[in-house]
Write a protein that holds these residues in place. Structure first.
Motif, PDB file in Angstrom:
ATOM      1  N   THR A   1      13.905 -37.223 -39.732  1.00 58.55           N
ATOM      2  CA  THR A   1      14.869 -37.420 -41.094  1.00 58.55           C
ATOM      3  C   THR A   1      14.265 -38.769 -41.944  1.00 58.55           C
ATOM      4  O   THR A   1      13.807 -38.973 -43.045  1.00 58.55           O
ATOM      5  CB  THR A   1      16.334 -37.522 -40.908  1.00 58.55           C
TER       6      THR A   1
ATOM      7  N   LEU B   1       4.417 -35.486 -40.381  1.00 65.16           N
ATOM      8  CA  LEU B   1       5.917 -35.069 -40.710  1.00 65.16           C
ATOM      9  C   LEU B   1       5.767 -33.442 -40.555  1.00 65.16           C
ATOM     10  O   LEU B   1       4.852 -32.670 -40.716  1.00 65.16           O
ATOM     11  CB  LEU B   1       5.977 -35.141 -42.264  1.00 65.16           C
TER      12      LEU B   1
ATOM     13  N   THR C   1      11.888 -35.995 -45.524  1.00 65.38           N
ATOM     14  CA  THR C   1      11.662 -37.110 -44.483  1.00 65.38           C
ATOM     15  C   THR C   1      11.282 -38.267 -45.248  1.00 65.38           C
ATOM     16  O   THR C   1      10.596 -38.312 -46.270  1.00 65.38           O
ATOM     17  CB  THR C   1      10.431 -36.710 -43.762  1.00 65.38           C
TER      18      THR C   1
END
Lengths: 116, 110
Positions: free
Chosen positions: A9, A21, A111
Motif C-alpha cells: 500500500t 509493485l 500503491t
C-alpha cells in the motif's frame, strides 16, 4: 467477488533504487493497465498488458517496465528511481470480449510511492 | 489528439443543493466517456459511462451525465449534494488509451 488488489500500500525508496509493485486483477478479468497519479493530478497511462504482452504504452521512459503472469496478475518495475517518480500508482483491470478489450476499467486502491 | 478538460479544479456546494461538474473532451471521433470518483487515499470508483447509447447516462449514488456532441461536453450532475459526495472527481475518455482530466475537488458544506 474480489476486486482489484495492489501491494504494497505504501513504499519509501531512495533515488537510484529499483521498485516492484504488484497487482491482481478483478476476478474474471485478463487485462491490466498501470497508471501514475502525481499529487493533485489525474492518472497518466503507463502501459497495458494482455496475454502476458505489453499492448499499449503511454509516454513513459524505459525505466518503467512491466510483466504479466499466466494468472493475469501483473508487476510494475521502475528502475533508477527519481524524486519525480513519487506518486500514487494505480492498477486497473478490464476484460477482453470478442477479441476486443472492453473499455470499462476497474481500479485498485493504489500503491503510494515516496522517493527520497 | 485526444484530451479531456475539466473546467473547474474546485467546486463547493451546500448540502442539499445541486452539483455540476464540467468536462469537455477533444477527439476526432465520438469516444466513450467516463466519470470516476476518488475518495481520500482510495482508488478510483466508476460512477457512470457513456458508450454511444442514450445521451443521458445515469450512474450510482444519484449522479447522471449528459453527452452533448455539439458542445463536446459530458458534464456530471446530481440534484442534491450529500456530505458523502465530497471527493475528487475525474472525467475520462477513451482513444488509443485512457485519458483523464486533472480532476475536480468537490466540497460539500453542511
Amino acid at each position: 467477488d474480489a476486486g482489484v488488489t495492489q501491494s504494497p500500500t505504501h513504499l519509501i525508496k531512495t533515488r537510484g533504487q529499483q521498485v516492484t509493485l504488484r497487482c491482481s486483477p478483478k476476478s474474471g478479468h485478463d487485462t491490466v493497465s498501470w497508471y501514475q497519479q502525481a499529487l493533485g493530478q489525474g492518472p497518466q497511462f503507463i502501459f497495458q498488458y494482455y496475454e502476458e504482452e505489453e499492448r499499449q504504452r503511454g509516454n513513459f521512459p524505459d525505466r518503467f517496465s512491466g510483466h504479466q503472469f499466466p494468472n493475469y496478475s501483473s508487476e510494475l518495475n521502475v528502475n533508477a528511481l527519481l524524486l519525480g517518480d513519487s506518486a500514487l500508482y494505480l492498477c486497473a483491470s478490464s476484460l477482453v470480449l470478442g477479441g476486443r478489450i472492453t473499455e470499462t476499467q476497474y481500479f485498485g486502491p493504489g500503491t503510494r510511492l515516496l522517493v527520497l | 489528439a485526444q484530451s479531456v478538460t475539466q473546467l473547474d479544479s474546485h467546486v463547493s456546494v451546500s448540502e442539499g443543493t445541486p452539483v455540476l461538474l464540467r468536462c469537455n473532451y477533444s477527439s476526432s471521433y465520438s469516444p466513450s466517456l467516463f466519470w470516476y470518483v476518488q475518495h481520500p487515499n482510495k482508488g478510483l470508483q466508476l460512477l457512470l459511462k457513456y458508450t454511444s447509447a442514450a445521451t443521458l447516462v445515469k450512474g450510482i449514488n444519484g449522479f447522471e451525465a449528459e453527452f452533448k456532441k455539439s458542445e463536446t461536453s459530458f458534464h456530471l450532475t446530481k440534484p442534491s449534494a450529500h456530505m458523502s459526495d465530497a471527493a475528487e472527481y475525474f472525467c475520462a475518455a477513451t482513444g488509443n488509451q485512457f485519458y483523464f482530466g486533472t480532476g475536480t475537488s468537490l466540497t460539500v458544506i453542511p
